[in-house]
Write an enzyme that holds these catalytic residues in place. Structure first.
Site, PDB file in Angstrom:
ATOM      1  N   ASN A   1       0.873  -1.180   0.000  1.00 56.68           N
ATOM      2  CA  ASN A   1       0.000   0.000   0.000  1.00 56.68           C
ATOM      3  C   ASN A   1       0.907   1.227   0.000  1.00 56.68           C
ATOM      4  OD1 ASN A   1      -1.782   2.052   0.460  1.00 56.68           O
ATOM      5  ND2 ASN A   1      -2.373   1.385   2.519  1.00 56.68           N
TER       6      ASN A   1
ATOM      7  N   LYS B   1       0.120   4.229  -0.250  1.00 59.80           N
ATOM      8  CA  LYS B   1      -0.525   5.433   0.319  1.00 59.80           C
ATOM      9  C   LYS B   1      -0.302   6.610  -0.640  1.00 59.80           C
ATOM     10  CE  LYS B   1      -0.076   3.264   4.759  1.00 59.80           C
ATOM     11  NZ  LYS B   1      -0.002   3.392   6.222  1.00 59.80           N
TER      12      LYS B   1
ATOM     13  N   HIS C   1      -9.302   1.182   4.907  1.00 56.19           N
ATOM     14  CA  HIS C   1      -8.036   1.399   5.631  1.00 56.19           C
ATOM     15  C   HIS C   1      -8.288   2.348   6.803  1.00 56.19           C
ATOM     16  CE1 HIS C   1      -3.952   2.613   6.547  1.00 56.19           C
ATOM     17  NE2 HIS C   1      -3.574   1.514   5.948  1.00 56.19           N
TER      18      HIS C   1
ATOM     19  N   GLU D   1      -6.710   4.768   7.870  1.00 57.96           N
ATOM     20  CA  GLU D   1      -6.521   6.191   7.555  1.00 57.96           C
ATOM     21  C   GLU D   1      -7.777   6.770   6.913  1.00 57.96           C
ATOM     22  OE1 GLU D   1      -2.861   5.610   5.417  1.00 57.96           O
ATOM     23  OE2 GLU D   1      -1.899   5.084   7.313  1.00 57.96           O
TER      24      GLU D   1
ATOM     25  N   GLU E   1      -4.932  -4.625  10.716  1.00 52.58           N
ATOM     26  CA  GLU E   1      -3.905  -3.598  10.881  1.00 52.58           C
ATOM     27  C   GLU E   1      -4.172  -2.829  12.178  1.00 52.58           C
ATOM     28  OE1 GLU E   1      -1.974  -2.496   6.865  1.00 52.58           O
ATOM     29  OE2 GLU E   1      -3.715  -1.213   7.132  1.00 52.58           O
TER      30      GLU E   1
ATOM     31  N   GLY F   1       2.974   2.525  10.640  1.00 52.32           N
ATOM     32  CA  GLY F   1       3.928   3.607  10.454  1.00 52.32           C
ATOM     33  C   GLY F   1       4.681   3.991  11.713  1.00 52.32           C
TER      34      GLY F   1
ATOM     35  N   SER G   1       3.871  -1.934  10.303  1.00 49.86           N
ATOM     36  CA  SER G   1       5.320  -2.024  10.532  1.00 49.86           C
ATOM     37  C   SER G   1       5.889  -3.406  10.196  1.00 49.86           C
ATOM     38  CB  SER G   1       5.674  -1.616  11.964  1.00 49.86           C
ATOM     39  OG  SER G   1       5.310  -0.261  12.189  1.00 49.86           O
TER      40      SER G   1
END
Ligand code: 13P
Length: 256
Positions: free
Chosen positions: A11, A13, A99, A101, A171, A177, A216
């Site tokens: 991904n 992003k 996701h 985010e 996730e 991240g 991560s």
């Protein structure tokens, strides 16, 4: 060797430009020529403007291309949105949905995610539906309640038409991240829990469904994570932008 074929998806992003993409595609291509990746399915998910470039550069590598989002609607006055039919029309086989985010930054609800899953499966796309708890939710002991709510929103789709094309990605938000991955054991426990939720809609479908871990994942922890019985691969953020790291992670999945 597990009965489910390993899957690794990158991904990207909102990170890309034409020239750096060319470098990344060239490195991926030469890495794939050197190493057999027969036991892993590989997907890259660049931002929308670069999907065509990715398809053109990767067409004969066996690497599939996916979008990072999709509209739940088929068409209409929806400025800035992209439909599942458009993504499929372009030649993409995959799409990421829900996701964290997008859930937190764009306000996507569980119902939105479920509608997107249905729209994408309906157009023949493979779907990676993301779930995961925040740090506060984990610390307050709400992980299972949050995952139950998120997974149950779309889980019935695994038993419906195209359900074999639905993949779940776990996730944990606190691992995205941050460099702080879930331990393999913690991730395994959660994956087993998610599979049990899916099994409420069909034991066989749940057994076949792939559940990816994301947050991560690096070459250093990939093998340990992928060796777990219910971890069928990874959804990779930062490390998917570094060709050698991404290839190493794919290799770890192929060997698991
Ligand atoms: P990182 O691998 O950068 O932690 O990102 C994970 C992720 O959000 C993939 O969708």
């Amino acid at each position: 060797m597990k009965s489910r074929k390993a899957l690794v998806a990158g991904n990207w992003k909102m990170n890309a430009d034409i020239v750096s993409n060319e470098h990344l595609f060239t490195s991926l291509r030469s890495g794939l020529e050197r190493t057999s990746m027969a036991h892993v399915e590989i997907v890259v998910c660049p931002p929308f403007p670069y999907l065509g470039q990715a398809i053109a550069w990767l067409s004969d590598t066996g690497v599939a291309v996916g979008a990072q989002n999709v509209s739940a609607s088929p068409n209409g006055a929806l400025t800035g949105e992209v439909s599942a039919a458009m993504i499929a029309d372009l030649g993409c086989a995959w799409v990421i949905v829900g996701h964290s985010e997008r859930r937190t930054l764009c306000g996507e609800s569980d119902a939105d995610v479920a509608a997107k899953v249905a729209a994408a499966l309906g157009q023949g796309l493979n779907v990676i539906a993301c779930v995961g708890e925040s740090l506060a939710e984990r610390e307050q002991g709400h992980t299972e309640a949050v995952l139950t709510r998120q997974v149950d929103a779309f889980a019935a789709a695994i038993a419906g038409p195209g359900g074999e094309r639905l993949v779940v990605a776990y996730e944990p938000v606190w691992a995205i991240g941050t460099g702080r991955s879930a331990s393999s054991e913690m991730a395994q426990d959660t994956h087993r829990f998610i599979r049990a939720r899916l099994a409420r809609h069909g034991a066989e479908a749940a057994d076949k469904a792939r559940i990816l871990y994301g947050g991560s994942v690096k070459p250093s922890n990939a093998s340990s994570l992928f060796s777990m019985p219910d971890i069928d691969g990874g959804l990779i953020g930062g490390a998917s932008l570094v060709a050698d790291d991404f290839l190493n992670i794919c290799q770890a999945a192929a060997a698991a």
